[in-house]
Write an enzyme that holds these catalytic residues in place. Structure first.
Site, PDB file in Angstrom:
ATOM      1  N   SER A  68       0.832  -1.201   0.000  1.00 16.33           N
ATOM      2  CA  SER A  68       0.000   0.000   0.000  1.00 16.33           C
ATOM      3  C   SER A  68       0.869   1.255   0.000  1.00 16.33           C
ATOM      4  O   SER A  68       1.681   1.445  -0.905  1.00 16.33           O
ATOM      5  CB  SER A  68      -0.963  -0.048   1.192  1.00 16.33           C
ATOM      6  OG  SER A  68      -1.963   0.945   1.070  1.00 16.33           O
ATOM      7  N   GLU A  93      -9.562  -4.819  -3.840  1.00 19.92           N
ATOM      8  CA  GLU A  93      -8.750  -3.751  -3.260  1.00 19.92           C
ATOM      9  C   GLU A  93      -9.603  -2.592  -2.745  1.00 19.92           C
ATOM     10  O   GLU A  93      -9.117  -1.759  -1.983  1.00 19.92           O
ATOM     11  CB  GLU A  93      -7.769  -3.198  -4.310  1.00 19.92           C
ATOM     12  CG  GLU A  93      -6.712  -4.172  -4.779  1.00 19.92           C
ATOM     13  CD  GLU A  93      -5.542  -4.298  -3.818  1.00 19.92           C
ATOM     14  OE1 GLU A  93      -5.698  -3.894  -2.639  1.00 19.92           O
ATOM     15  OE2 GLU A  93      -4.495  -4.797  -4.226  1.00 19.92           O
ATOM     16  N   HIS A 124      -7.821  -5.363   0.599  1.00 20.58           N
ATOM     17  CA  HIS A 124      -6.540  -4.662   0.611  1.00 20.58           C
ATOM     18  C   HIS A 124      -5.770  -5.021   1.888  1.00 20.58           C
ATOM     19  O   HIS A 124      -6.266  -4.848   3.003  1.00 20.58           O
ATOM     20  CB  HIS A 124      -6.812  -3.164   0.561  1.00 20.58           C
ATOM     21  CG  HIS A 124      -5.613  -2.299   0.413  1.00 20.58           C
ATOM     22  ND1 HIS A 124      -4.847  -2.269  -0.736  1.00 20.58           N
ATOM     23  CD2 HIS A 124      -5.044  -1.406   1.268  1.00 20.58           C
ATOM     24  CE1 HIS A 124      -3.873  -1.386  -0.590  1.00 20.58           C
ATOM     25  NE2 HIS A 124      -3.966  -0.858   0.623  1.00 20.58           N
TER      26      HIS A 124
END
Length: 515
Positions: free
Chosen positions: A213, A329, A423
């Site tokens: 990320s 995500e 995610h």
């Protein structure tokens, strides 16, 4: 004291007294872990993997060093007992201990032969540039270290302390820039590795930087920064937000100036500092293609250009790369969106901050035939715009430059039936730390975690993740767009969401107005 620009370390700043390490006979095992670093001797926690926690890699970024490039630390007297994680950097309230004095790193070292030079893996955590810490239990490096690498994690400054530009700060800077302090912390940690990891048995010429990320975004920015040359040789990007638009320095300075003058801001309690998002509130819908308030700034120096421009123009550090995404995500952000019905969804798509005039085409690519299908369609559009498109773009740029690139897709739901994978859900598989995480995992999850940890370490060792029980993982190229799926089975796929990602690319190319 004159503060140096960027990461040119021109002064030594004392770190204060070292934490004392015991020296009586009962602590011989601890004594055997002693390592001499450039700043002084450290001792760790002995075991089949020796762990060093809370080593300073830069001076405390406090007082005059708030909003300044990281400065070197040392020397310290005696032996520093690296047996406790340092506090996390200041962030929104959580269970973590936080402090402005937070520039610490951690090292996991497996048993190895004297003189052996092991490959090194350096982890950059995610958290949207506002949360996270290298001490998170998901990132325990023991399982990867046992596979034959030295594992390093570190903290970097977050939020207003890490990504705050201001005209006065730019005037102070030898580079006439400000705002990318969290990125400079990454460079300082990687410099520490270059100067010190050999003493722990690591090879500074075989460093793989990997992150998830916002940590992956730090690394993808490092790849386009001249300041990162020589600091690492391979990269792994997990669910990074590549190719997002950034604020340029003038806009970022203007936003920062709205928080007030620097002198009173430097005098404030760090946990009371205002945050940049508070200037704008929390608009809905969240713009898909506008810059984030907190994050790297295209300042022309540390970050020379927008990522998409740099990668598509071939202006990046060339090296072997592994990168990929999770199947879902988007829903971790969009689950709170007030978009519940088909009517809500059409209004959402038509919003100027989302797809605007292209809403009809967006509805074709992200269809929803009933209210029940709306949340997944919103999440998919967000995931494509924020994560999937940039991953494909970096993969194509790296491959076009002739570098070996390996793309993956993570699709495993916990126990095969849980939500997601969302995610960040791949992280405890990569680190093989499922046992430390809440939730139910079964034997298939544990087997997949072993497979993924093996592949990540093989890449760190050789630049190629193939081997073991993996099916042949093809090198990525734009003509095939091949990837390896890690799910209920492990198999090769190709062309992941290409039609939608082509559309996202056209939307990202449209001009946006600065906030």
């Amino acid at each position: 004291m004159r503060l140096c620009g960027a990461i040119l370390w021109c002064v030594l700043v004392a770190a204060g007294p070292a934490r004392a390490a015991s020296t009586d006979g009962a602590d011989r095992a601890i004594e055997s872990t002693r390592v001499k670093t450039a700043a002084g001797i450290v001792s760790g926690i002995p075991g089949d993997v020796t762990v060093y926690r809370g080593i300073r890699f830069a001076a405390p970024p406090i007082d005059a060093r708030r909003w300044a490039p990281p400065q070197p630390v040392g020397p310290w007297p005696g032996v520093y007992a690296a047996d406790k994680f340092g506090p996390a950097c200041v962030q929104p309230p959580s269970a973590r201990e936080t402090s402005e004095d937070c520039l610490f790193l951690n090292v996991w070292v497996p048993k190895h032969r004297a003189g052996e030079k092991l490959p090194v893996m350096v982890w950059a955590y995610g958290g949207g540039f506002v949360n996270g810490a290298g001490s998170d239990a998901r990132f325990d490096g023991a399982a990867l270290a046992r596979r034959g690498v030295v594992l390093v994690s570190f903290n970097y400054r977050l939020g207003t302390l890490g990504f705050f530009a201001h005209p006065a700060l730019s005037r102070e800077s030898a580079d006439h820039t400000s705002g990318n302090y969290g990125l400079l912390d990454l460079f300082a940690a990687l410099q520490w590795v270059q100067h010190n990891v050999a003493a722990f048995g690591g090879d500074p010429k075989r460093v793989t930087a990997f992150g998830q990320s916002s940590g992956a975004m730090l690394l993808s920015n490092a790849l386009i920064s001249p300041r990162a040359k020589g600091l690492f040789q391979q990269v792994i990007l997990e669910s990074g937000g590549q190719f997002r638009e950034y604020h340029h320095l003038a806009v970022a300075e203007a936003l920062g100036a709205r928080l007030g003058d620097i002198a009173p801001l430097r005098a404030m309690d760090p946990k009371a500092l205002p945050t940049l998002p508070s200037l704008e509130g929390s608009p809905f819908p969240r713009p898909l293609f506008a810059p984030k308030m907190s994050g790297p700034i295209a300042d022309g120096v540390i970050v020379p250009d927008e990522q998409r421009n740099a990668y598509e123009g071939g202006r990046f550090l060339k090296m072997p790369a592994m990168l990929g995404n999770n199947r879902d995500e988007g829903s971790y952000v969009t689950r709170r969106y007030p978009v519940h019905t088909l009517a809500d969804y059409r209004k959402y798509l038509e919003a100027p901050a989302v797809f605007g005039a292209q809403a009809v085409e967006a509805l074709r690519l992200y269809p929803a035939a009933s209210d029940a299908e709306v949340p997944a369609a919103v999440a998919q559009s967000f995931g494509d715009a924020q994560y999937n498109y940039g991953t494909r773009g970096v993969a194509r740029a790296m491959a076009a430059a002739g570098e070996p690139v390996y793309r993956y897709l993570f699709t495993r739901k916990a126990s095969g039936t849980g939500p997601g994978p969302n995610h960040g859900d791949e992280v405890p598989y990569v680190f093989n730390t499922l046992a430390s995480q809440p939730g139910t995992y079964d034997d298939a999850d544990r087997a997949l975690a072993n497979t993924m940890a093996d592949a990540w370490v093989r890449f760190a060792k050789t630049g190629n993740p193939n081997g073991g029980a993996l099916p042949a993982w093809p090198r990525f190229d734009a003509s095939a767009d091949a990837y390896l799926e890690f799910g209920d089975t492990v198999h090769v796929g190709s062309g992941y969401r290409n039609a939608a990602l082509d559309f996202i690319g056209e939307e990202q190319a449209r001009p946006t107005s600065a906030p």
